[in-house]
Design a protein around this motif. Structure first.
Motif: not given
Length: 225
Positions: A77-88
């Motif tokens: 799952d690479w999408v969840t970490p990417l979205l977390r990075t954007l959110e942070y």
């Protein structure tokens, strides 16, 4: 005629956008070999410390293939970490909450695609739509006159000006007649102290939302003036 030769990118930066907006014809070089140094699969975002890259993983066995044949690696799952990075990094931006639901859904749709090229063209189109930008392009794979030699291609197509990506000598064959667009990087308020140029258009979108035109209009107004 002003010709732009670009690799496909899911979140271009403002220099890329200036090239696209100032060119009369845009060709995406999807038949050239994928390179890890390119920005086909990655984009630069703003962070408290400066900048960092967000990445789309590529299947190891595809790394020597043409861009159009490269597949994404969905084994983890690479999408969840990417979205977390954007959110942070963007949760305090003015328009982050406004766009977050749609962008989250768009990135999660990556799992509906196997090939990188198909997905990033979808994402790019969506981001341009959010910013009220329309870009027409041609794929090299559909162009009978296409040649990997950029100077020869420009000659064949009757281009007197040829734009390419900046800092691309490691992954894009450089033309002898390469020109730079008229470009003075707009300096705008970012959500962290200071200013970092060449962040991807997500940086502008989250900060300016529907008023992103205040930044993107600057990429063509000097040319028109």
């Amino acid at each position: 005629m002003k010709l732009a030769l670009l690799t496909p990118q899911f979140a271009p930066n403002l220099y890329d956008l200036a090239v696209m907006l100032q060119a009369d014809r845009i060709i995406l070089q999807n038949v050239e070999r994928w390179s890890r140094k390119s920005r086909i699969h990655r984009a630069q975002i703003r962070t408290p410390e400066g900048t960092q890259w967000i990445n789309i993983p590529i299947r190891t066995e595809d790394r020597k293939k043409a861009i159009k044949d490269v597949r994404m690696d969905h084994s983890d799952d690479w999408v969840t970490p990417l979205l977390r990075t954007l959110e942070y990094n963007y949760r305090n931006s003015i328009y982050y909450d406004f766009y977050e639901p749609e962008i989250k859904a768009d990135f999660k749709s990556a799992y509906d695609y196997s090939h990188l090229m198909d997905f990033i063209l979808y994402i790019q189109k969506r981001l341009f739509r959010f910013m009220d930008i329309s870009i027409d392009y041609e794929l090299a794979s559909k162009l009978s006159a296409y040649d990997s030699n950029p100077d020869l291609l420009a000659q064949r197509l009757g281009a007197n000006t040829l734009f390419q990506e900046h800092y691309s000598r490691h992954y894009q064959r450089q033309a002898k007649q390469k020109s730079d667009p008229i470009f003075d990087h707009p300096k705008y308020h970012q959500h962290f102290e200071g200013f970092e140029p060449l962040c991807c258009i997500l940086d502008v979108l989250f900060q300016f939302g529907p008023e992103s035109f205040r930044i993107t209009d600057q990429l063509v107004e000097k040319v028109e003036g």
